[in-house]
Design a protein around this motif. Structure first.
Motif, PDB file in Angstrom:
ATOM      1  N   VAL A  97       0.830  -1.204   0.000  1.00 54.03           N
ATOM      2  CA  VAL A  97       0.000   0.000   0.000  1.00 54.03           C
ATOM      3  C   VAL A  97       0.867   1.256   0.000  1.00 54.03           C
ATOM      4  O   VAL A  97       0.591   2.220  -0.718  1.00 54.03           O
ATOM      5  CB  VAL A  97      -0.954  -0.012   1.212  1.00 54.03           C
ATOM      6  CG1 VAL A  97      -1.700   1.323   1.325  1.00 54.03           C
ATOM      7  CG2 VAL A  97      -1.945  -1.156   1.088  1.00 54.03           C
ATOM      8  N   SER A  98       1.939   1.252   0.792  1.00 50.69           N
ATOM      9  CA  SER A  98       2.803   2.427   0.849  1.00 50.69           C
ATOM     10  C   SER A  98       3.442   2.713  -0.510  1.00 50.69           C
ATOM     11  O   SER A  98       3.542   3.881  -0.922  1.00 50.69           O
ATOM     12  CB  SER A  98       3.889   2.232   1.909  1.00 50.69           C
ATOM     13  OG  SER A  98       4.715   3.372   2.005  1.00 50.69           O
ATOM     14  N   THR A  99       3.858   1.683  -1.209  1.00 50.63           N
ATOM     15  CA  THR A  99       4.451   1.879  -2.540  1.00 50.63           C
ATOM     16  C   THR A  99       3.450   2.501  -3.501  1.00 50.63           C
ATOM     17  O   THR A  99       3.761   3.460  -4.221  1.00 50.63           O
ATOM     18  CB  THR A  99       4.941   0.533  -3.104  1.00 50.63           C
ATOM     19  OG1 THR A  99       5.925  -0.010  -2.227  1.00 50.63           O
ATOM     20  CG2 THR A  99       5.529   0.707  -4.491  1.00 50.63           C
ATOM     21  N   PHE A 125       7.105   7.378   7.817  1.00 47.76           N
ATOM     22  CA  PHE A 125       5.931   6.668   8.334  1.00 47.76           C
ATOM     23  C   PHE A 125       6.064   5.163   8.061  1.00 47.76           C
ATOM     24  O   PHE A 125       5.820   4.331   8.945  1.00 47.76           O
ATOM     25  CB  PHE A 125       4.677   7.229   7.657  1.00 47.76           C
ATOM     26  CG  PHE A 125       3.387   6.738   8.234  1.00 47.76           C
ATOM     27  CD1 PHE A 125       2.636   7.541   9.071  1.00 47.76           C
ATOM     28  CD2 PHE A 125       2.903   5.471   7.941  1.00 47.76           C
ATOM     29  CE1 PHE A 125       1.436   7.099   9.601  1.00 47.76           C
ATOM     30  CE2 PHE A 125       1.724   5.014   8.465  1.00 47.76           C
ATOM     31  CZ  PHE A 125       0.985   5.833   9.299  1.00 47.76           C
ATOM     32  N   THR A 126       6.466   4.827   6.852  1.00 49.45           N
ATOM     33  CA  THR A 126       6.606   3.419   6.484  1.00 49.45           C
ATOM     34  C   THR A 126       7.674   2.739   7.330  1.00 49.45           C
ATOM     35  O   THR A 126       7.481   1.611   7.813  1.00 49.45           O
ATOM     36  CB  THR A 126       6.960   3.303   4.994  1.00 49.45           C
ATOM     37  OG1 THR A 126       6.003   4.023   4.216  1.00 49.45           O
ATOM     38  CG2 THR A 126       6.980   1.845   4.565  1.00 49.45           C
ATOM     39  N   VAL A 267      -2.346  10.555   2.298  1.00 45.26           N
ATOM     40  CA  VAL A 267      -2.102  10.293   3.720  1.00 45.26           C
ATOM     41  C   VAL A 267      -3.256   9.496   4.315  1.00 45.26           C
ATOM     42  O   VAL A 267      -3.059   8.560   5.093  1.00 45.26           O
ATOM     43  CB  VAL A 267      -1.908  11.620   4.484  1.00 45.26           C
ATOM     44  CG1 VAL A 267      -1.828  11.380   5.987  1.00 45.26           C
ATOM     45  CG2 VAL A 267      -0.665  12.328   3.994  1.00 45.26           C
ATOM     46  N   SER A 268      -4.475   9.866   3.945  1.00 48.56           N
ATOM     47  CA  SER A 268      -5.650   9.145   4.436  1.00 48.56           C
ATOM     48  C   SER A 268      -5.598   7.685   4.023  1.00 48.56           C
ATOM     49  O   SER A 268      -5.899   6.786   4.816  1.00 48.56           O
ATOM     50  CB  SER A 268      -6.929   9.796   3.899  1.00 48.56           C
ATOM     51  OG  SER A 268      -6.986  11.160   4.253  1.00 48.56           O
ATOM     52  N   ALA A 269      -5.195   7.435   2.780  1.00 50.16           N
ATOM     53  CA  ALA A 269      -5.093   6.056   2.306  1.00 50.16           C
ATOM     54  C   ALA A 269      -4.040   5.287   3.084  1.00 50.16           C
ATOM     55  O   ALA A 269      -4.243   4.126   3.455  1.00 50.16           O
ATOM     56  CB  ALA A 269      -4.757   6.049   0.813  1.00 50.16           C
ATOM     57  N   LEU A 270      -2.921   5.936   3.366  1.00 50.50           N
ATOM     58  CA  LEU A 270      -1.834   5.253   4.058  1.00 50.50           C
ATOM     59  C   LEU A 270      -2.183   4.982   5.516  1.00 50.50           C
ATOM     60  O   LEU A 270      -1.950   3.892   6.038  1.00 50.50           O
ATOM     61  CB  LEU A 270      -0.556   6.098   3.971  1.00 50.50           C
ATOM     62  CG  LEU A 270       0.749   5.421   4.399  1.00 50.50           C
ATOM     63  CD1 LEU A 270       1.030   4.219   3.521  1.00 50.50           C
ATOM     64  CD2 LEU A 270       1.903   6.405   4.316  1.00 50.50           C
ATOM     65  N   ALA A 274      -3.876   0.591   5.738  1.00 47.31           N
ATOM     66  CA  ALA A 274      -3.020  -0.557   6.034  1.00 47.31           C
ATOM     67  C   ALA A 274      -2.022  -0.338   7.150  1.00 47.31           C
ATOM     68  O   ALA A 274      -1.404  -1.296   7.590  1.00 47.31           O
ATOM     69  CB  ALA A 274      -2.242  -0.926   4.760  1.00 47.31           C
ATOM     70  N   THR A 275      -1.865   0.859   7.601  1.00 55.02           N
ATOM     71  CA  THR A 275      -0.729   1.086   8.490  1.00 55.02           C
ATOM     72  C   THR A 275      -1.161   1.466   9.901  1.00 55.02           C
ATOM     73  O   THR A 275      -1.429   0.610  10.721  1.00 55.02           O
ATOM     74  CB  THR A 275       0.204   2.151   7.883  1.00 55.02           C
ATOM     75  OG1 THR A 275      -0.563   3.308   7.551  1.00 55.02           O
ATOM     76  CG2 THR A 275       0.868   1.640   6.635  1.00 55.02           C
TER      77      THR A 275
END
Length: 663
Positions: A97-99, A125-126, A267-270, A274-275
């Protein structure tokens, strides 16, 4: 070496973009961080296949020591990477997801002047999340835990000149500190009980901790209570779960999550896919051998999860901001995961975490594409009729919606990712014994109906009907560039097929072979087998709920668009109650914010000014100045004043001598 590369390459990317971004330029910062993340994602899938599908079978946990870390008193912990199947699953989720978020952000943040800083924060963050999921001890996990909190604060408040963004970042940071305080107390309690902070030592001791006559032995004094072993373990688990409640936005500590939408959409997606929000789920899953020792703690987890799933779903029914609807959906789905953990269905919880990452990231990135198309508008009431203008975004969000609502045929392998994982949780809640589990089952089925309604409401308001945006906005509506739409493809494939591909490994016949002891599978945990044999009506209940929600949303927003407004007017108190999120923000503002400000003002005015300043250093200084001002008046500089003072002195001296001589 591969494990160290997975963890530290994002940190290297963050440092390069953060410290040298202005020198190398925004494009280079984007390419360096995104390129390193692509490498990390590929390596993560390699590790996932090797660890989860037999290449390392029999080796148990893979441990990679980085360095000696803390040696103080009874604390002896290494900075080491713990890699088992649970870790491998999280590596795939986080890095994939981060990628995709990194790649998507190249297009979404194209016009932002501070892109190097943004990509540095993303990679930081990752790295923090990877530190959390690879931790070999609970202190190392807490290090990653706090790193994620810091990075989320920086990302939510990225547009720091925007007051609402800085306020949202502060709110997220403060609410999470409340949960982290419980986590810290839990860490201390675990250390007192087991004499170690290393997972292997804790898990080994947990197997026999309550056996024999030791269960009633008093082992700790906590909050003025004398606790035996059984109650002490319960206290430790609940304190750890309070940390999870803050990070995963569970009921009572959920208020930061919707406000986090003030940050950029990637940012919302990250954060929400998944994180960060899944860190609490990972914590309870990792500590499952400890939680299994306390039925009361698991009951507490089940109740909070069920209430969260229901509460967030009710609020999502009436929200108008496209990102906030998806945010409350995340909050609700996290409730599902905690119910699964509470009833002992750890595999189902992690399975839903895994599938949820695909379709929720897809929905958030799709929402970002919609916002990009309509010139920054986020209110769904000002959209409509967009499906022909942005067809790619429409179809991928439709895929995300059917995965979130759990479209599939019960009893078959035909279904989306959400169908397999969410239905497994609902069936596990029914199969589990106890009133809390049945209570949660009812709430989850109702939440499934609400989820279907608000998900299709979002789709119908955004893509169907007549355009409600201005003519100027509609004239400029356009599909997002390929750099934003290409990341949709792997997420859409995951949302559609991750369930059917992986369900046998996560929750099916290959469970033991796949997990290899990474999750608790003790003999007393029967839920793994029982949820497959629930009554037929239980298997069909989420499907029926999903259909009812879809039909209701279709009637409300396609057949009879005036009905929602009439319904809201007829039950206006309930509508306002849900629209204002059960008034939790107002309640917390009254109980904590205003009371804290009032206390601070009282201590300032009455304590600091009236007492300390009056009678303390400032008061003494004022008296000294007053006395010196009076003394200064005696120094006039006139000769006759001094002669007169001397004459009075001589007269006084003579008088004293005469009186003394007379005696």
């Amino acid at each position: 070496m591969i494990y160290k590369l997975i963890v530290f390459l994002p940190l290297i990317g963050s440092i390069i973009a953060g410290l040298f971004g202005n020198r190398i330029g925004a494009k280079a910062s984007e390419y360096v961080t995104s390129g390193l993340m692509i490498v990390v994602a590929i390596l993560s899938w390699i590790v996932f296949i090797q660890v989860g599908f037999g290449a390392h079978e029999g080796e148990g946990v893979i441990k990679v020591t980085v360095l000696r870390w803390i040696q103080s008193g009874g604390i002896d912990v290494e900075w080491a990477l713990r890699v088992d199947t649970l870790t491998a699953v999280m590596l795939v989720v986080v890095n994939s997801v981060s990628t995709l978020v990194h790649l998507y952000s190249i297009g979404y943040m194209h016009h932002d002047p501070h892109r190097p800083r943004f990509f540095s924060y993303l990679s930081l963050f990752t790295f923090a999340m990877l530190m959390l999921v690879t931790a070999d001890n609970i202190v190392q996990m807490f290090f990653g835990w706090e790193g994620v909190g810091l990075a989320s604060y920086l990302l939510i408040g990225f547009w720091f000149k925007k007051p609402s963004a800085t306020a949202a970042a502060m709110k997220a940071f403060i609410v999470n500190r409340v949960g982290d305080f419980g986590f810290l107390l839990g860490i201390g309690t675990v250390f007192v009980l087991f004499g170690s902070l290393n997972f292997e030592t804790i898990f080994a001791a947990a197997r026999t901790y309550l056996e024999g006559d030791n269960a009633n032995e008093v082992v700790i004094n906590l909050f003025g209570m004398t606790l035996d072993r059984e109650n002490a373990v319960t206290a430790a688990c609940i304190l750890l779960f309070i940390g999870a409640m803050g990070k995963s936005a569970q009921f009572l500590l959920h208020t930061w999550l919707p406000d986090a939408m003030e940050g950029p959409t990637p940012v919302s997606a990250l954060i929400h896919a998944a994180t960060m929000v899944t860190a609490g789920v990972f914590l309870v899953a990792r500590m499952s051998p400890l939680f299994e020792l306390s039925h009361d703690a698991l009951t507490f987890v089940t109740i909070i999860g069920g209430i969260t799933a229901f509460f967030a779903a009710t609020v999502g029914l009436v929200q108008n901001d496209i990102k906030r609807v998806i945010a409350y959906s995340t909050c609700s789905q996290l409730g599902y995961m905690f119910v699964a953990l509470g009833v002992g269905a750890y595999g189902a919880a992690v399975f839903h975490l895994f599938t949820h990452a695909f379709f929720k990231a897809l929905l958030f990135l799709g929402a970002g594409s919609v916002i990009h198309a309509v010139d920054g508008e986020q209110d769904m009431r000002h959209m409509g009729g967009l499906r022909k203008h942005i067809p790619i975004t429409f179809w991928v969000m439709t895929i995300g919606t059917i995965a979130l609502t759990g479209v599939g045929i019960p009893g078959t392998i035909i279904g989306t990712a959400g169908f397999f994982s969410k239905d497994a949780i609902i069936e596990s809640a029914f199969a589990a014994h106890g009133g809390a589990a049945r209570f949660a089952f009812v709430l989850l089925v109702v939440a499934a109906l609400f989820t279907s309604f608000y998900s299709w409401r979002l789709a119908f308001l955004t893509f169907f009907g007549k355009p409600r945006a201005s003519a100027d906005v509609m004239h400029h509506v356009h599909e997002s560039p390929p750099i934003m739409t290409v990341p949709f493809l792997p997420l859409a494939l995951g949302a559609l097929f991750a369930g059917v591909v992986f369900h046998e490994y996560f929750i099916g016949h290959d469970y033991d072979h796949f997990w290899q002891g990474a999750l608790f599978t003790g003999p007393e945990n029967h839920i793994l087998h029982e949820f497959h044999n629930v009554p037929t009506w239980v298997k069909w209940s989420p499907f029926v709920s999903m259909v009812i929600g879809f039909v209701t949303a279709y009637y409300f927003y396609i057949v009879s668009p005036e009905t929602p407004k009439k319904l809201a007017e007829s039950v206006r108190p309930l509508y306002l109650f849900l629209l204002n999120k059960w008034y939790f923000d107002e309640l917390y503002d009254l109980l904590f914010v205003r009371s804290a400000k009032a206390l601070g003002k009282f201590l300032w005015k009455k304590g600091d000014v009236a007492v300390i300043d009056t009678y303390g250093p400032n008061g003494v200084a004022a008296r000294v100045i007053d006395v010196t001002n009076r003394v200064v008046r005696l120094q006039t500089g006139y000769l006759y004043h001094y002669a007169f003072a001397m004459l009075i002195g001589v007269a006084a001296l003579v008088t004293w001598m005469m009186l003394g001589g007379a005696q």
